[in-house]
Scaffold this active site. Structure first.
Site, mmCIF file in Angstrom:
data_model
loop_
_atom_site.group_PDB
_atom_site.id
_atom_site.type_symbol
_atom_site.label_atom_id
_atom_site.label_comp_id
_atom_site.label_asym_id
_atom_site.label_seq_id
_atom_site.Cartn_x
_atom_site.Cartn_y
_atom_site.Cartn_z
ATOM 1 N N ASP A 7 41.718 33.448 40.255
ATOM 2 C CA ASP A 7 40.964 34.689 40.130
ATOM 3 C C ASP A 7 39.684 34.547 40.939
ATOM 4 O O ASP A 7 39.190 33.424 41.165
ATOM 5 C CB ASP A 7 40.631 34.984 38.664
ATOM 6 C CG ASP A 7 39.924 36.321 38.500
ATOM 7 O OD1 ASP A 7 40.539 37.356 38.806
ATOM 8 O OD2 ASP A 7 38.747 36.330 38.096
ATOM 9 N N GLU A 9 35.640 36.380 41.872
ATOM 10 C CA GLU A 9 34.567 37.346 41.619
ATOM 11 C C GLU A 9 33.862 37.599 42.944
ATOM 12 O O GLU A 9 33.760 36.690 43.785
ATOM 13 C CB GLU A 9 33.588 36.824 40.577
ATOM 14 C CG GLU A 9 34.202 36.529 39.210
ATOM 15 C CD GLU A 9 34.812 37.729 38.517
ATOM 16 O OE1 GLU A 9 34.462 38.876 38.900
ATOM 17 O OE2 GLU A 9 35.646 37.535 37.619
ATOM 18 N N GLU A 52 26.308 46.878 40.301
ATOM 19 C CA GLU A 52 27.549 47.181 39.580
ATOM 20 C C GLU A 52 28.417 45.936 39.405
ATOM 21 O O GLU A 52 29.041 45.736 38.356
ATOM 22 C CB GLU A 52 28.342 48.259 40.322
ATOM 23 C CG GLU A 52 27.615 49.592 40.467
ATOM 24 C CD GLU A 52 26.652 49.621 41.655
ATOM 25 O OE1 GLU A 52 26.520 48.586 42.349
ATOM 26 O OE2 GLU A 52 26.039 50.688 41.873
ATOM 27 N N HIS A 150 33.320 38.820 32.866
ATOM 28 C CA HIS A 150 34.360 38.271 33.729
ATOM 29 C C HIS A 150 33.873 36.933 34.291
ATOM 30 O O HIS A 150 32.708 36.775 34.651
ATOM 31 C CB HIS A 150 34.651 39.222 34.892
ATOM 32 C CG HIS A 150 35.384 40.460 34.481
ATOM 33 N ND1 HIS A 150 36.376 41.025 35.243
ATOM 34 C CD2 HIS A 150 35.274 41.233 33.383
ATOM 35 C CE1 HIS A 150 36.856 42.104 34.632
ATOM 36 N NE2 HIS A 150 36.171 42.251 33.501
ATOM 37 N N ASP A 155 39.119 33.723 33.529
ATOM 38 C CA ASP A 155 40.142 34.743 33.741
ATOM 39 C C ASP A 155 41.430 34.129 34.277
ATOM 40 O O ASP A 155 42.528 34.576 33.931
ATOM 41 C CB ASP A 155 39.625 35.821 34.699
ATOM 42 C CG ASP A 155 38.616 36.747 34.032
ATOM 43 O OD1 ASP A 155 38.307 36.530 32.841
ATOM 44 O OD2 ASP A 155 38.130 37.681 34.693
#
Length: 229
Positions: A7, A9, A52, A150, A155
């Site tokens: 995963d 980010e 965000e 997250h 994750d």
């Protein structure tokens, strides 16, 4: 078979629009079982973090200020990935950022033939249902109570459990005819299956004679005299 669940980010939603990779977490599976081998790294994105995005993963400019560039850890990451299939949730997004970073530092991009997308798998298996990682964890009874924000490694660990369920559940790793023989040279070495020879359970002539002798010494057995059996 070795597989890597991973995963990422990022600073935003599009590498082509200038967003960058800031974290990657990888979990090694062998025959759908976690081996305990993981890879985790943060990267300096060389650009400000979008508010965000920070609200989702909590990674601020201050936290990432002293982290290495992707190019500095690229070799370690590629060594861990090896040539294994790569599992991700909405995999085109993660592949887009990973291949974008690889291309940016002059490395060969990962073949899309290695991509396994758990979103596509979930849509096929459970059409019409929710397919977010949270929703799939709930569906399969996977504890995600510690997932406040997250995080790439967390994750990936949750996704590894989801992937096992999507591919048949934990019983798929059970076998009575083979055993795993792992080469210890490195965590990315291949493993192989060895077929066990057939086991013989019949009593030998000596064992049968001893058993008959024992039965003859039993007084008034419930099964009656040996000669009537």
């Amino acid at each position: 078979m070795r597989e890597i669940v991973f995963d990422t980010e990022t600073t935003g939603l599009s590498f082509s629009n200038g967003d960058r990779l800031v974290e990657i977490g990888c979990v090694e599976l062998f025959n759908r079982v976690e081996t305990g081998q993981t890879y985790h790294a943060y990267f300096h994105p060389e650009r400000p973090m979008a508010p965000e995005a920070q609200a989702i993963h909590g990674l601020s400019d201050a936290f990432l200020a002293d982290k290495p560039l992707f190019a500095e850890n690229c070799d370690d990451l590629l060594e861990f990935l090896g040539d294994s299939p790569l599992v991700a949730h909405n995999a085109s997004f993660d592949f887009g950022f990973l291949n974008g970073e690889l291309k940016r530092c002059g490395r060969q991009m990962l073949s899309l033939s290695r991509m396994i997308d758990t979103v596509a798998m979930a849509r096929t298996r459970h059409p019409g249902a929710k397919h977010s990682l949270d929703a799939l964890c709930t569906r399969f009874g996977i504890d995600r109570s510690h997932r406040v924000l997250h995080g790439a490694l967390l994750d990936a660990q949750l996704l590894a459990q989801v992937y096992v369920e999507l591919t048949g559940g934990r019983q798929i790793g059970l076998t009575l005819v083979s055993e795993m023989v792992e080469h210890a040279a490195s965590p990315v070495d291949a493993s192989r299956s060895v077929v066990r020879p057939q086991r013989i359970f019949a009593a030998s002539t000596e064992e049968a004679a001893r058993h008959s002798q024992f039965l003859e010494g039993v007084n008034n057995p419930l099964w009656g005299p040996l000669e009537t059996r």
